[in-house]
Scaffold this motif. Structure first.
Motif, PDB file in Angstrom:
ATOM      1  N   ASN A   1     -22.101 -62.346 -86.750  1.00 45.84           N
ATOM      2  CA  ASN A   1     -20.665 -62.635 -86.787  1.00 45.84           C
ATOM      3  C   ASN A   1     -20.041 -62.135 -85.491  1.00 45.84           C
ATOM      4  OD1 ASN A   1     -19.758 -63.595 -89.611  1.00 45.84           O
ATOM      5  ND2 ASN A   1     -21.217 -61.960 -90.021  1.00 45.84           N
TER       6      ASN A   1
ATOM      7  N   VAL B   1     -16.038 -61.871 -83.824  1.00 45.24           N
ATOM      8  CA  VAL B   1     -14.603 -62.098 -83.860  1.00 45.24           C
ATOM      9  C   VAL B   1     -14.059 -61.801 -82.469  1.00 45.24           C
ATOM     10  CG1 VAL B   1     -12.402 -61.471 -84.905  1.00 45.24           C
ATOM     11  CG2 VAL B   1     -14.486 -61.438 -86.287  1.00 45.24           C
TER      12      VAL B   1
ATOM     13  N   SER C   1     -18.480 -76.833 -88.273  1.00 48.04           N
ATOM     14  CA  SER C   1     -17.148 -76.424 -88.707  1.00 48.04           C
ATOM     15  C   SER C   1     -17.082 -76.504 -90.227  1.00 48.04           C
ATOM     16  CB  SER C   1     -16.088 -77.339 -88.081  1.00 48.04           C
ATOM     17  OG  SER C   1     -16.161 -77.272 -86.672  1.00 48.04           O
TER      18      SER C   1
ATOM     19  N   ARG D   1      -8.841 -71.309 -80.602  1.00 43.12           N
ATOM     20  CA  ARG D   1      -8.970 -71.173 -82.049  1.00 43.12           C
ATOM     21  C   ARG D   1      -9.845 -72.278 -82.625  1.00 43.12           C
ATOM     22  NH1 ARG D   1      -3.594 -69.449 -81.329  1.00 43.12           N
ATOM     23  NH2 ARG D   1      -3.468 -67.195 -81.599  1.00 43.12           N
TER      24      ARG D   1
ATOM     25  N   SER E   1     -13.672 -71.872 -83.431  1.00 41.44           N
ATOM     26  CA  SER E   1     -14.151 -71.148 -84.603  1.00 41.44           C
ATOM     27  C   SER E   1     -15.062 -72.048 -85.430  1.00 41.44           C
ATOM     28  CB  SER E   1     -12.973 -70.679 -85.469  1.00 41.44           C
ATOM     29  OG  SER E   1     -12.164 -69.757 -84.747  1.00 41.44           O
TER      30      SER E   1
ATOM     31  N   ARG F   1     -21.452 -66.822 -86.883  1.00 37.85           N
ATOM     32  CA  ARG F   1     -20.106 -67.262 -87.270  1.00 37.85           C
ATOM     33  C   ARG F   1     -19.125 -66.719 -86.246  1.00 37.85           C
ATOM     34  NH1 ARG F   1     -18.091 -69.288 -91.741  1.00 37.85           N
ATOM     35  NH2 ARG F   1     -19.927 -68.736 -92.984  1.00 37.85           N
TER      36      ARG F   1
ATOM     37  N   THR G   1     -15.319 -66.442 -84.917  1.00 37.64           N
ATOM     38  CA  THR G   1     -13.917 -66.547 -85.313  1.00 37.64           C
ATOM     39  C   THR G   1     -13.053 -66.196 -84.117  1.00 37.64           C
ATOM     40  OG1 THR G   1     -14.469 -65.880 -87.570  1.00 37.64           O
ATOM     41  CG2 THR G   1     -12.151 -65.745 -86.919  1.00 37.64           C
TER      42      THR G   1
END
Lengths: 110, 115
Positions: free
Chosen positions: B10, B12, B38, B84, B87, B111, B113
């Motif tokens: 992950n 972010v 997506s 954005r 993501s 993933r 973000t």
């Protein structure tokens, strides 16, 4: 532009039911159609169907390719909760990479 | 034997930042693929490597995306000035024999973000 369409987009069944998932495609120079099972993140390979191998079976899962109708079905008999996943259909054509459909989200409830 | 691994699992980040995603293919696999998935969509092809070279990069959405595989094994997908809309889950796959997609093995994905 190559296109792969899956239906239904989601499906909820009870354990023991039989389900049929559909995949239709529009591609040039079709080579093969593949089915994947996706739990969490990584798709895992189920079947590959080609002109020389239009029907495959593994345990409770089976798949048929209909080159005339440009479609394939994936059948799952005696469904179990462990079958809950997203089932992806992808088509390979010519020298282009795999084109995936949006997937069918199958939920099997006890 | 080990499968395809991807790091981080992950990530972010903030809009405008640079990110690198890593893929470690199965040892000996010459072909390596990057896909982006997506929410509610199937995987979408980004780029394919045969050895060290990009054999097909037609799926990269724009010039903010770049990938390398300098020694023909590990690959890094680089995204500049993240937005954005970037993501998604980024999937990597490898295969021993390119063109035989039944042997394409997927990693667990990263993933991403972008806030």
């Amino acid at each position: 532009e190559d296109k792969v369409v899956q239906s239904p987009l989601s499906l909820v069944v009870h354990e023991g039911d039989t389900v049929t998932l559909n995949c239709s495609y529009e591609v040039t120079n079709f080579r093969s159609l593949l089915w994947y099972k996706q739990e969490k993140k990584a798709p895992t390979f189920l079947f590959m169907l080609t002109s020389s191998g239009i029907e495959k079976k593994s345990g409770r899962l089976s798949s048929i390719l209909d080159k005339k109708e440009l479609s394939s079905i994936l059948n799952i008999t005696a469904t179990q909760t462990g079958d809950s996943a997203i089932y992806l259909c992808a088509v390979e054509s010519g020298n282009t990479p795999l084109v995936f459909g949006k997937g069918t989200r199958l939920s099997v409830i006890a | 034997g080990a499968g395809v691994s991807q790091t981080p699992s992950n990530k972010v980040t903030e809009k405008g930042k640079y990110v690198e995603l890593r893929c470690d293919p199965i040892s000996g696999h010459t072909a390596l693929y990057w896909y982006r998935q997506s929410l509610g969509q199937g995987p979408e092809f980004l780029i394919y490597f045969q050895g060290t070279g990009a054999a097909d990069d037609s799926g990269l959405p724009n010039d903010r995306f770049f990938a390398v595989r300098p020694e023909g094994s590990v690959s890094t997908l680089k995204i500049q000035r993240t937005e954005r809309g970037d993501s998604a889950v980024y999937l990597c796959a490898s295969s021993l024999t390119p063109g035989r997609t039944d042997t394409q093995y997927f990693g667990p994905g990263t993933r991403l973000t972008v806030l």
